[in-house]
Design a protein around this motif. Structure first.
Motif, PDB file in Angstrom:
ATOM      1  N   ARG A 109       0.770  -1.271  -0.038  1.00  0.00           N
ATOM      2  CA  ARG A 109       0.174  -0.042   0.024  1.00  0.00           C
ATOM      3  C   ARG A 109       0.892   1.289   0.014  1.00  0.00           C
ATOM      4  NH1 ARG A 109      -2.006  -0.115   4.878  1.00  0.00           N
ATOM      5  NH2 ARG A 109      -0.668   1.440   5.824  1.00  0.00           N
ATOM      6  N   VAL A 110       0.545   2.119  -0.541  1.00  0.00           N
ATOM      7  CA  VAL A 110       0.946   3.379  -0.865  1.00  0.00           C
ATOM      8  C   VAL A 110      -0.022   4.453  -0.175  1.00  0.00           C
ATOM      9  CG1 VAL A 110       2.044   5.371  -2.150  1.00  0.00           C
ATOM     10  CG2 VAL A 110       2.670   3.184  -2.673  1.00  0.00           C
ATOM     11  N   THR A 111       0.082   5.315   0.734  1.00  0.00           N
ATOM     12  CA  THR A 111      -0.945   6.033   1.410  1.00  0.00           C
ATOM     13  C   THR A 111      -0.220   7.572   1.305  1.00  0.00           C
ATOM     14  OG1 THR A 111      -2.034   4.518   2.594  1.00  0.00           O
ATOM     15  CG2 THR A 111      -2.568   6.644   3.339  1.00  0.00           C
ATOM     16  N   ASP A 112      -1.281   8.522   0.637  1.00  0.00           N
ATOM     17  CA  ASP A 112      -0.695   9.776   0.787  1.00  0.00           C
ATOM     18  C   ASP A 112      -1.757  10.507   1.834  1.00  0.00           C
ATOM     19  OD1 ASP A 112      -0.719  12.833   0.288  1.00  0.00           O
ATOM     20  OD2 ASP A 112       0.720  12.161  -1.154  1.00  0.00           O
ATOM     21  N   HIS A 113      -1.159  11.030   2.973  1.00  0.00           N
ATOM     22  CA  HIS A 113      -1.912  11.419   4.196  1.00  0.00           C
ATOM     23  C   HIS A 113      -2.455  12.745   4.115  1.00  0.00           C
ATOM     24  CE1 HIS A 113      -0.075   8.057   6.084  1.00  0.00           C
ATOM     25  NE2 HIS A 113       1.187   8.214   5.655  1.00  0.00           N
ATOM     26  N   LEU A 169      -3.305   3.575  -2.428  1.00  0.00           N
ATOM     27  CA  LEU A 169      -3.365   2.708  -3.568  1.00  0.00           C
ATOM     28  C   LEU A 169      -2.629   1.437  -3.324  1.00  0.00           C
ATOM     29  CD1 LEU A 169      -1.962   5.275  -5.962  1.00  0.00           C
ATOM     30  CD2 LEU A 169      -4.382   5.065  -5.631  1.00  0.00           C
ATOM     31  N   TYR A 170      -3.039   0.371  -3.864  1.00  0.00           N
ATOM     32  CA  TYR A 170      -2.766  -0.995  -3.393  1.00  0.00           C
ATOM     33  C   TYR A 170      -1.788  -1.562  -4.586  1.00  0.00           C
ATOM     34  CZ  TYR A 170      -5.600  -0.458   0.782  1.00  0.00           C
ATOM     35  OH  TYR A 170      -5.978   0.167   1.794  1.00  0.00           O
ATOM     36  N   ASP A 198       4.226  -2.199  -6.291  1.00  0.00           N
ATOM     37  CA  ASP A 198       5.258  -2.458  -7.063  1.00  0.00           C
ATOM     38  C   ASP A 198       5.172  -1.558  -8.531  1.00  0.00           C
ATOM     39  OD1 ASP A 198       6.273  -4.455  -5.674  1.00  0.00           O
ATOM     40  OD2 ASP A 198       4.928  -6.122  -6.484  1.00  0.00           O
ATOM     41  N   SER A 199       3.898  -1.246  -8.980  1.00  0.00           N
ATOM     42  CA  SER A 199       3.717  -0.211 -10.331  1.00  0.00           C
ATOM     43  C   SER A 199       3.948   1.074 -10.032  1.00  0.00           C
ATOM     44  CB  SER A 199       2.126  -0.323 -10.768  1.00  0.00           C
ATOM     45  OG  SER A 199       1.920  -1.611 -11.119  1.00  0.00           O
ATOM     46  N   PHE A 200       3.793   1.389  -8.271  1.00  0.00           N
ATOM     47  CA  PHE A 200       4.094   2.830  -8.128  1.00  0.00           C
ATOM     48  C   PHE A 200       5.386   3.087  -8.083  1.00  0.00           C
ATOM     49  CE2 PHE A 200       4.205   6.587  -5.352  1.00  0.00           C
ATOM     50  CZ  PHE A 200       3.103   7.303  -5.483  1.00  0.00           C
ATOM     51  N   MET A 201       6.087   2.024  -7.620  1.00  0.00           N
ATOM     52  CA  MET A 201       7.713   2.170  -7.433  1.00  0.00           C
ATOM     53  C   MET A 201       8.461   2.104  -8.921  1.00  0.00           C
ATOM     54  SD  MET A 201       8.041   2.767  -4.359  1.00  0.00           S
ATOM     55  CE  MET A 201       9.913   3.014  -4.526  1.00  0.00           C
ATOM     56  N   MET A 202       7.616   1.702  -9.881  1.00  0.00           N
ATOM     57  CA  MET A 202       8.185   1.660 -11.124  1.00  0.00           C
ATOM     58  C   MET A 202       7.941   2.982 -11.919  1.00  0.00           C
ATOM     59  SD  MET A 202       9.810  -1.037 -11.771  1.00  0.00           S
ATOM     60  CE  MET A 202       9.887  -0.829 -13.578  1.00  0.00           C
ATOM     61  N   GLY A 203       7.221   4.065 -11.052  1.00  0.00           N
ATOM     62  CA  GLY A 203       6.857   5.322 -11.817  1.00  0.00           C
ATOM     63  C   GLY A 203       5.591   5.400 -12.209  1.00  0.00           C
ATOM     64  N   ASP A 204       4.653   4.706 -11.874  1.00  0.00           N
ATOM     65  CA  ASP A 204       3.228   4.765 -12.208  1.00  0.00           C
ATOM     66  C   ASP A 204       2.693   5.824 -11.125  1.00  0.00           C
ATOM     67  OD1 ASP A 204       0.754   4.892 -13.194  1.00  0.00           O
ATOM     68  OD2 ASP A 204       0.262   2.563 -13.073  1.00  0.00           O
ATOM     69  N   LEU A 205       2.638   7.013 -11.196  1.00  0.00           N
ATOM     70  CA  LEU A 205       2.453   8.157 -10.333  1.00  0.00           C
ATOM     71  C   LEU A 205       1.195   8.723 -10.446  1.00  0.00           C
ATOM     72  CD1 LEU A 205       5.867   9.702  -9.149  1.00  0.00           C
ATOM     73  CD2 LEU A 205       4.886   7.412  -8.408  1.00  0.00           C
ATOM     74  N   GLU A 214      -2.241   8.573 -10.941  1.00  0.00           N
ATOM     75  CA  GLU A 214      -3.358   8.473 -10.307  1.00  0.00           C
ATOM     76  C   GLU A 214      -3.222   9.643  -8.960  1.00  0.00           C
ATOM     77  OE1 GLU A 214      -6.724   5.420  -8.168  1.00  0.00           O
ATOM     78  OE2 GLU A 214      -5.143   4.661  -9.522  1.00  0.00           O
ATOM     79  N   MET A 215      -1.880   9.275  -8.381  1.00  0.00           N
ATOM     80  CA  MET A 215      -1.695   9.857  -7.302  1.00  0.00           C
ATOM     81  C   MET A 215      -1.588  11.523  -7.320  1.00  0.00           C
ATOM     82  SD  MET A 215      -1.222   9.604  -3.829  1.00  0.00           S
ATOM     83  CE  MET A 215      -0.664   8.040  -3.401  1.00  0.00           C
ATOM     84  N   ILE A 216      -0.633  11.766  -8.698  1.00  0.00           N
ATOM     85  CA  ILE A 216      -0.576  13.171  -8.593  1.00  0.00           C
ATOM     86  C   ILE A 216      -1.686  13.973  -9.235  1.00  0.00           C
ATOM     87  CG2 ILE A 216       0.705  14.635 -10.476  1.00  0.00           C
ATOM     88  CD1 ILE A 216       3.102  12.861 -10.239  1.00  0.00           C
ATOM     89  N   GLU A 217      -2.658  13.071 -10.018  1.00  0.00           N
ATOM     90  CA  GLU A 217      -3.864  13.820 -10.298  1.00  0.00           C
ATOM     91  C   GLU A 217      -5.001  14.097  -9.350  1.00  0.00           C
ATOM     92  OE1 GLU A 217      -7.739  12.692 -13.341  1.00  0.00           O
ATOM     93  OE2 GLU A 217      -6.096  11.578 -13.374  1.00  0.00           O
ATOM     94  N   ALA A 218      -4.777  13.100  -8.205  1.00  0.00           N
ATOM     95  CA  ALA A 218      -5.670  13.311  -6.972  1.00  0.00           C
ATOM     96  C   ALA A 218      -5.057  14.515  -6.261  1.00  0.00           C
ATOM     97  CB  ALA A 218      -5.537  11.881  -6.517  1.00  0.00           C
ATOM     98  N   LEU A 219      -3.808  14.616  -6.082  1.00  0.00           N
ATOM     99  CA  LEU A 219      -3.384  15.659  -5.336  1.00  0.00           C
ATOM    100  C   LEU A 219      -3.615  17.131  -5.887  1.00  0.00           C
ATOM    101  CD1 LEU A 219       0.046  14.215  -4.614  1.00  0.00           C
ATOM    102  CD2 LEU A 219      -1.392  14.939  -2.980  1.00  0.00           C
ATOM    103  N   THR A 220      -3.473  17.171  -7.355  1.00  0.00           N
ATOM    104  CA  THR A 220      -3.727  18.255  -8.218  1.00  0.00           C
ATOM    105  C   THR A 220      -5.292  18.722  -7.950  1.00  0.00           C
ATOM    106  OG1 THR A 220      -2.170  17.654  -9.924  1.00  0.00           O
ATOM    107  CG2 THR A 220      -3.766  19.168 -10.451  1.00  0.00           C
ATOM    108  N   ILE A 221      -6.189  17.686  -8.051  1.00  0.00           N
ATOM    109  CA  ILE A 221      -7.574  18.095  -7.878  1.00  0.00           C
ATOM    110  C   ILE A 221      -7.800  18.501  -6.507  1.00  0.00           C
ATOM    111  CG2 ILE A 221      -9.857  16.938  -7.772  1.00  0.00           C
ATOM    112  CD1 ILE A 221      -8.895  15.000 -10.207  1.00  0.00           C
TER     113      ILE A 221
END
Length: 363
Positions: free
Chosen positions: A319-323, A329-330, A333-340, A342-349
């Protein structure tokens, strides 16, 4: 009244877009490359709101025409169709007003700049340094996915393959806009390879993202800096540079020190170091004072304590959690490969929604 002012502001942008479009056809503008580029950039910034205004006017006229036609229509079935069209137009106008509010939000003046990213191991010793290297690779992969160019400026490696700190330059379309929310303390929870009893350790890495400054924005006087030359260091073996090509620049008025040892050329290292120095000075002078600068840096990276975090990477749970926004996000492995994305879009919104509500963003 607020909506009337909003539409009037959009009308002003629409008129300006027309002026700029006409200006770009003039011979004196076409022949001046700097003026042409400046005008084209402003026109491009006006284009989306201008087109949105045109659509708003078209839909408003369509609604008015349908309302007028419905008043004089004697056929009940035809009147019902016209009433439906009016309701569809009203719904579209409401949606357009929401879209316009977003378009008219003040833009971060740094969004379209290149940026400098600094990654440093925090609490956790060797494990923090190893995770710093993994974050470094994660951002390299993200940049490759988005056609951003990433170059090392300075890197301090450990014998175990970790990184005490690394400074990189990132260039490309909206580089700072895409990565600005990555600043802060990144916390990792996992069982280190060196842990024989299978206990989960918590370590931290700090990340700072700074907009890159233009040469003309920050004046660096020769008498205000000292340039030292030294041998590049590495993790040992063949990585050690036996010639003095590394550069360290000290800026006396602020005490800021920048090093660069990535290139084999002393000149190239100096150019990269000056680029980082300009960005740090731009960041420094933007805050007006040393105390404000210290507070700003603290807001970017904190102290690196385990209790401070913007994001937690929990490997046992995948799990990767943005506090800041409570998003988990669960697929770590994909996140650590650079698939950011979804997270960056959510932070922008989330940042946009805060600004729409008139609140200051704390991200």
């Amino acid at each position: 009244m607020a909506e009337d002012r909003m539409i009037q502001k959009l009308r002003t942008i629409f008129d300006r877009y027309g002026e700029l479009s006409e200006k770009l056809t003039r011979a004196e503008v076409i022949s001046d490359s700097a003026l042409f580029a400046k005008t084209a950039k402003e026109q491009s910034e006006c284009e989306e709101p201008a087109m949105k205004y045109r659509e708003y006017e078209d839909v408003e006229k369509q609604m008015t025409d349908a309302e007028e036609a419905a008043k004089g229509e004697s056929d009940p079935e035809m009147r019902a169709l016209l009433d439906d069209e009016v309701q569809i137009c009203k719904k579209r106008l409401s949606d357009l007003r929401d879209e316009i509010k977003i378009l008219l939000l003040p833009k971060d003046k740094n969004d379209d700049r290149d940026c400098i990213m600094e990654i440093r191991g925090g609490a956790g010793g060797d494990e923090a340094a190893l995770f710093a290297y993994e974050l470094y690779r994660m951002y390299i992969n993200y940049c490759e996915r988005h056609r951003l160019k990433i170059e090392d400026v300075d890197k301090n490696e450990t014998e175990l393959g970790g990184i005490k700190e690394v400074v990189v330059s990132i260039s490309g379309k909206d580089a700072y806009k895409q990565l600005k929310f990555e600043s802060g303390v990144h916390r990792v929870q996992r069982v280190p390879e060196t842990e024989s009893q299978g206990r989960i350790h918590t370590s931290t890495v700090t990340v700072a993202v700074l907009p890159e400054a233009e040469d003309v924005e920050v004046e660096i006087k020769d008498e205000d800096i000292r340039v030292d030359v030294f041998r590049s260091s590495g993790a040992g073996g063949q990585k050690v540079n036996k010639t003095e090509t590394a550069i360290r620049i000290t800026h006396f008025p602020t005490g800021i020190v920048v090093s660069c040892q990535d290139e084999r050329s002393q000149l190239k290292n100096k150019e990269k170091a000056m680029k980082v120095l300009r960005s740090r000075l731009y960041d420094y002078y933007s805050t007006q004072s040393q105390s404000a600068y210290d507070e700003h840096r603290k807001s970017l990276v904190g102290r690196g304590d385990r209790s401070e975090r913007i994001r937690t990477y929990n490997f046992p749970q995948g799990r990767v959690t943005d506090h800041r926004i409570g998003l988990s996000l669960y697929d770590i492995d994909s996140f650590m490969m650079g698939d950011l994305d979804e997270m960056i879009e959510a932070l922008t919104i989330a940042d946009r929604e805060r600004r729409l509500m008139g609140e200051d963003s704390d991200m």
